[in-house]
Design a protein around this motif. Structure first.
Motif: not given
Lengths: 113, 114
Positions: A94, A102-104
Motif C-alpha cells: 500500500r 492494502q493490495y494483495f
C-alpha cells in the motif's frame, strides 16, 4: 500494472528444507506486508516493511525472515520448514495515507511434510 | 488487544435479495474498517471501507454501516448476485510502531442461491 505478484503458486517442502517466497509490486508502494492464512482463520501478519531497508516483525514472525533491498521486492525466507508452516501466504502492499486498504497478491500455497 | 470477529462462518441468501454480513471488534483505536472479498485460489480484493468517524458508506450495490457504540459493522449487498458468492473478510486498520496495519476477522463464506 501487474500489481502484486507472487511466486511460486504452489510448493511442497520436506521438514527442515528452506525456501524463499518471492513478492514484487510495480505500484511504487512504500509499505509491504506478508501474511499467512490458515484454514478457517483470518490473515495473520508475519512481517512488514515501511520502505527499502526497513523491516519489522508482525504477529507471527517465528520461523521466518525478510529483507527489503528495493521498493519493489519483499522476499520471505523460511529457513527450517516445519509442518506448522503449512499455510497460504499472501503478500500485500500500500501507499502511505489512504483509507487503510492494502493490495494483495494471488498467494503461495505451501505444504510442509 | 485488537480483535475483529466474524461470528458466522457461513451464510446464504437468495439472488436478488439483500445479503447482510456482520463483524464485531473490541478496540476503539481503529481508524478505518474494510471489507475484502476473496475467491478460491486468489488473493483478497478490497471491496469497501469506512472511516471510524462515519456511520455509513455506500458504493454501488455495497453499503457498510458502522455502529461505534456497539463496536459492530455490517456489509449490505443489494441486490445479491451469484458472482457475489465468495469469502468476505472484515478488517480493521490501526497505526502502530510507525506503520499502518490490518487485523482480520476469520471470514464468512457467502453463497448466493439462484
Amino acid at each position: 500494472n501487474a500489481g502484486v505478484t507472487q511466486t511460486p503458486k504452489f510448493r511442497i517442502l520436506k521438514i527442515g528444507q528452506s525456501m524463499t517466497l518471492q513478492c514484487t509490486q510495480d505500484m511504487n508502494h512504500n509499505y509491504m506486508y506478508w501474511y499467512r492464512q490458515d484454514p478457517g482463520m483470518g490473515l495473520k501478519l508475519i512481517y512488514y516493511s515501511v520502505g527499502a531497508g526497513i523491516t519489522d516483525k508482525g504477529e507471527v514472525p517465528n520461523g521466518y525472515n525478510v529483507s527489503r533491498s528495493t521498493t519493489e521486492d519483499f522476499p520471505l525466507r523460511l529457513e527450517l520448514a516445519a509442518p506448522s508452516q503449512t499455510s497460504v501466504y499472501f503478500c500485500a502492499s500500500r501507499l502511505s495515507g489512504g483509507k487503510g486498504e492494502q493490495y494483495f497478491g494471488p498467494g503461495t500455497r505451501l505444504t510442509v511434510t | 488487544d485488537q480483535k475483529v470477529k466474524q461470528v458466522s462462518p457461513f451464510l446464504s441468501f437468495q439472488e436478488g435479495r439483500i445479503s447482510i454480513l456482520n463483524c464485531d471488534y473490541t478496540n476503539s483505536m481503529f481508524d478505518y474498517f474494510l471489507w475484502y472479498k476473496k475467491y478460491p485460489a486468489e488473493g483478497p480484493t478490497f471491496l469497501i471501507s469506512i472511516s471510524s468517524i462515519k456511520d455509513k458508506n455506500e458504493d454501488g450495490r455495497f453499503t457498510v454501516f458502522l455502529n461505534k457504540s456497539a463496536k459492530h459493522l455490517s456489509l449490505h449487498i443489494v441486490p445479491s448476485q451469484p458472482g457475489d458468492s465468495a469469502v468476505y473478510f472484515c478488517a480493521a486498520s490501526f497505526f502502530s510502531q510507525g506503520a499502518q496495519k490490518l487485523v482480520f476477522g476469520q471470514g464468512t463464506r457467502l453463497t448466493i442461491n439462484p
